[in-house]
Design an enzyme around this catalytic site. Sequence first.
Site, PDB file in Angstrom:
ATOM      1  N   CYS A 149      -3.007   1.113   6.934  1.00 35.29           N
ATOM      2  CA  CYS A 149      -3.014   0.519   8.285  1.00 35.29           C
ATOM      3  C   CYS A 149      -3.702   1.464   9.247  1.00 35.29           C
ATOM      4  O   CYS A 149      -4.378   1.025  10.176  1.00 35.29           O
ATOM      5  CB  CYS A 149      -1.588   0.231   8.732  1.00 35.29           C
ATOM      6  SG  CYS A 149      -0.517   1.656   8.724  1.00 35.29           S
TER       7      CYS A 149
ATOM      8  N   THR B 249       5.113  -7.813  -4.234  1.00 38.02           N
ATOM      9  CA  THR B 249       5.110  -8.036  -5.686  1.00 38.02           C
ATOM     10  C   THR B 249       4.321  -6.914  -6.371  1.00 38.02           C
ATOM     11  O   THR B 249       4.784  -6.339  -7.361  1.00 38.02           O
ATOM     12  CB  THR B 249       4.510  -9.422  -5.988  1.00 38.02           C
ATOM     13  OG1 THR B 249       5.342 -10.392  -5.327  1.00 38.02           O
ATOM     14  CG2 THR B 249       4.484  -9.719  -7.475  1.00 38.02           C
TER      15      THR B 249
ATOM     16  N   GLU C 180     -10.028  -6.510  10.206  1.00 38.82           N
ATOM     17  CA  GLU C 180      -9.557  -5.330   9.470  1.00 38.82           C
ATOM     18  C   GLU C 180     -10.163  -5.353   8.067  1.00 38.82           C
ATOM     19  O   GLU C 180      -9.889  -6.269   7.282  1.00 38.82           O
ATOM     20  CB  GLU C 180      -8.026  -5.426   9.379  1.00 38.82           C
ATOM     21  CG  GLU C 180      -7.371  -4.203   8.797  1.00 38.82           C
ATOM     22  CD  GLU C 180      -5.848  -4.365   8.642  1.00 38.82           C
ATOM     23  OE1 GLU C 180      -5.367  -5.495   8.451  1.00 38.82           O
ATOM     24  OE2 GLU C 180      -5.176  -3.328   8.683  1.00 38.82           O
TER      25      GLU C 180
ATOM     26  N   ASN D  77       0.787  -1.243   0.000  1.00 42.51           N
ATOM     27  CA  ASN D  77       0.000   0.000   0.000  1.00 42.51           C
ATOM     28  C   ASN D  77       0.822   1.297   0.000  1.00 42.51           C
ATOM     29  O   ASN D  77       0.351   2.319  -0.488  1.00 42.51           O
ATOM     30  CB  ASN D  77      -1.030  -0.014   1.137  1.00 42.51           C
ATOM     31  CG  ASN D  77      -0.419  -0.129   2.501  1.00 42.51           C
ATOM     32  OD1 ASN D  77       0.757  -0.479   2.625  1.00 42.51           O
ATOM     33  ND2 ASN D  77      -1.190   0.149   3.521  1.00 42.51           N
TER      34      ASN D  77
ATOM     35  N   GLU E 181       5.515  -3.825  11.860  1.00 36.59           N
ATOM     36  CA  GLU E 181       4.335  -2.959  11.804  1.00 36.59           C
ATOM     37  C   GLU E 181       3.258  -3.753  11.108  1.00 36.59           C
ATOM     38  O   GLU E 181       3.371  -4.053   9.926  1.00 36.59           O
ATOM     39  CB  GLU E 181       4.625  -1.732  10.964  1.00 36.59           C
ATOM     40  CG  GLU E 181       5.727  -0.867  11.483  1.00 36.59           C
ATOM     41  CD  GLU E 181       5.937   0.310  10.557  1.00 36.59           C
ATOM     42  OE1 GLU E 181       5.996   0.117   9.335  1.00 36.59           O
ATOM     43  OE2 GLU E 181       6.033   1.422  11.068  1.00 36.59           O
TER      44      GLU E 181
HETATM   45  P1  NAP Z   1       1.133  -9.035   3.433  1.00 37.12           P
HETATM   46  O1  NAP Z   1       0.306  -9.914   2.593  1.00 37.12           O
HETATM   47  O2  NAP Z   1       1.398  -9.441   4.840  1.00 37.12           O
HETATM   48  O3  NAP Z   1       2.525  -8.832   2.632  1.00 37.12           O
HETATM   49  C1  NAP Z   1       3.526  -7.980   3.136  1.00 37.12           C
HETATM   50  C2  NAP Z   1       4.868  -8.374   2.554  1.00 37.12           C
HETATM   51  O4  NAP Z   1       5.249  -9.644   3.056  1.00 37.12           O
HETATM   52  C3  NAP Z   1       4.868  -8.507   1.025  1.00 37.12           C
HETATM   53  O5  NAP Z   1       6.117  -8.038   0.541  1.00 37.12           O
HETATM   54  C4  NAP Z   1       4.771 -10.013   0.817  1.00 37.12           C
HETATM   55  O6  NAP Z   1       5.307 -10.391  -0.421  1.00 37.12           O
HETATM   56  C5  NAP Z   1       5.641 -10.488   1.979  1.00 37.12           C
HETATM   57  N1  NAP Z   1       5.475 -11.871   2.425  1.00 37.12           N
HETATM   58  C6  NAP Z   1       4.376 -12.647   2.423  1.00 37.12           C
HETATM   59  N2  NAP Z   1       4.666 -13.856   2.973  1.00 37.12           N
HETATM   60  C7  NAP Z   1       5.981 -13.838   3.333  1.00 37.12           C
HETATM   61  C8  NAP Z   1       6.882 -14.765   3.947  1.00 37.12           C
HETATM   62  N3  NAP Z   1       6.512 -15.995   4.311  1.00 37.12           N
HETATM   63  N4  NAP Z   1       8.154 -14.390   4.165  1.00 37.12           N
HETATM   64  C9  NAP Z   1       8.582 -13.159   3.787  1.00 37.12           C
HETATM   65  N5  NAP Z   1       7.785 -12.241   3.201  1.00 37.12           N
HETATM   66  C10 NAP Z   1       6.493 -12.558   2.986  1.00 37.12           C
HETATM   67  O7  NAP Z   1       0.512  -7.550   3.523  1.00 37.12           O
HETATM   68  P2  NAP Z   1      -0.103  -6.643   2.363  1.00 37.12           P
HETATM   69  O8  NAP Z   1      -1.391  -7.213   1.911  1.00 37.12           O
HETATM   70  O9  NAP Z   1       0.954  -6.324   1.371  1.00 37.12           O
HETATM   71  O10 NAP Z   1      -0.386  -5.282   3.184  1.00 37.12           O
HETATM   72  C11 NAP Z   1      -1.549  -5.049   3.912  1.00 37.12           C
HETATM   73  C12 NAP Z   1      -1.334  -5.277   5.401  1.00 37.12           C
HETATM   74  O11 NAP Z   1      -0.227  -4.507   5.849  1.00 37.12           O
HETATM   75  C13 NAP Z   1      -2.525  -4.796   6.229  1.00 37.12           C
HETATM   76  O12 NAP Z   1      -2.780  -5.715   7.260  1.00 37.12           O
HETATM   77  C14 NAP Z   1      -2.057  -3.467   6.811  1.00 37.12           C
HETATM   78  O13 NAP Z   1      -2.692  -3.079   8.001  1.00 37.12           O
HETATM   79  C15 NAP Z   1      -0.598  -3.760   7.019  1.00 37.12           C
HETATM   80  N6  NAP Z   1       0.158  -2.523   7.076  1.00 37.12           N
HETATM   81  C16 NAP Z   1       0.617  -2.113   8.283  1.00 37.12           C
HETATM   82  C17 NAP Z   1       1.270  -0.900   8.390  1.00 37.12           C
HETATM   83  C18 NAP Z   1       1.775  -0.413   9.720  1.00 37.12           C
HETATM   84  O14 NAP Z   1       2.557   0.514   9.701  1.00 37.12           O
HETATM   85  N7  NAP Z   1       1.363  -0.983  10.821  1.00 37.12           N
HETATM   86  C19 NAP Z   1       1.476  -0.095   7.257  1.00 37.12           C
HETATM   87  C20 NAP Z   1       0.989  -0.561   6.021  1.00 37.12           C
HETATM   88  C21 NAP Z   1       0.335  -1.769   5.947  1.00 37.12           C
HETATM   89  P3  NAP Z   1       4.381 -10.669  -1.709  1.00 37.12           P
HETATM   90  O15 NAP Z   1       3.670  -9.411  -2.053  1.00 37.12           O
HETATM   91  O16 NAP Z   1       5.347 -11.046  -2.755  1.00 37.12           O
HETATM   92  O17 NAP Z   1       3.454 -11.774  -1.283  1.00 37.12           O
END
Ligand code: NAP
Length: 484
Positions: A293, A189, A386, A163, A259
Amino acid sequence: MLFSNIKDGDTFRYLVNGKWEKSSSKDLIEVYNPSNGKILAKLQSLSKSDIDDVLKNSKISQKKWKNTPVNERADILMRAADLIVQNSELLSDLLSKEISKPKHLGMHEVMRTADLIRSTAEEGLKLHGEYLDGNSFYHASKKKKALVDREPLGIILAICPFNYPVNLSFSKVAPALISGNSVVLKPSTQGALSVLHVSELFIQAGLPPGVLNVVTGKSSSIGDYLCSHKDVNMIAFTGSTSVGKHIASIAGMKPLMMELGGKDGAIVLDDTDIDLAVKECVQGVYSYSGQRCTAVKRIILVDKIANVFVKKFVEETKKIKTGNPDEDVVVSHLINRDAADFVKSLIDDAVKNKAKLLLEGKRKDNLFSPVILDNVTNKCRIFYEEQFGPVAVIIRVKDDKEAVNVLNDSNYGLQASIFTNNLDKAFSIASQLEVGAVQINGKSDRGPDNFPFPCIKDSGIGVQGIKYSIESMTRLKSVVLNFK
Ligand code: NAP
């Protein structure tokens, strides 16, 4: 790199040791344009042996980099920030294509990141150790003096979500680099193209080879391998709680900065400026389609003002523009169809459990126009889960005490807002909220980036924010002088 002329389906390489390379696996992964479903680009799908090479080079490069004077490191960061500003149009265009971010929000993300990098360079120049005298401690020998310094941790593995690909990648990269670490960056990705481009700008700014490496590939094949790799010295992760918890379970003794997800609530009390609260909540819920988030994911209204607030909130929400990210919109396509299906399942479940659908967002593929659910109770999944979509969740409570209980009834603990004209009450309630930060009379918000961004419960561990990230990415080392 030809990011200025990308054509749908172009193939991009990954960055290792200052060079753009193809994966040894020869496999590619596809990036889609969320607003038209077409293949936008192909990325290298790295193999485990590619990862080993990246880490080997990164380790060698870090040894030199940590001895590069900090003012030289700061100069490189400053030059990179200037190049980011010069490339801001191109970068915000990439963000609109790869993550469907409205152009003005993409531009904001890019410019904010340039500011953050400059500010990190300045903060790094202030980094210093301390001197301690043993005689200040009652039981210690009087003849000891300690010189305590800060050292880089080594290789920081930075993993970022879709995001805010630019901001959330380089808010990890910049503090890591200024404090003498090398970085292996694994972007989401969806979002990788803008990250690859900014990384190229760091190379153009003079960053030595191997200090910043960008790896792409399937999380299912390289994710666990990276996170449990012996040469990684710290993991800085932003993403979902489920992936964060999984990474924590395999990371061993590596320090973690995490985070994760959020379910931020805005409490609106009966003595508030309703127009201000409505304006902030509308922006807080819908900006970038609620895929933040810190989006306002629950609006908790004290009964006395609930009807007035809801009437105005519906009127304001109806003014929100929905559409393609290259138009002047607030709400655009969700990142993919699965995300839209998930949002739809939460809405259906809430309606089944007696929530009132005040505004029924129209859905076309993964594009939703704003939705408002009133009278949401803890019987509905969306009370706890969420939503990550343009859905306002309105919860009505009888008084301030119930508002606090509802807000704390969550596994998440990122931020919360309190809208009131009574500052005493605001501080008293703030002290009872189980979250990392409380906003008084404002929507929840990450930043400015020099503020700490703390989180508790399932929202993460550790604290980002320029100074705090530098502290997390360095360790103390003492040299003790013993006197006769
Ligand atoms: P996500 O599905 O958890 O993916 C985040 C990152 O982790 C991506 O680069 C993903 O790669 C990678 N990943 C997935 N499985 C992994 C593994 N086993 N080992 C290493 N890396 C792995 O999250 P998202 O859908 O991109 O983002 C949305 C989430 O992020 C929401 O829950 C949001 O609240 C949270 N967020 C939190 C904050 C904060 O500051 N607290 C800020 C922004 C977003 P791929 O894309 O290649 O799968």
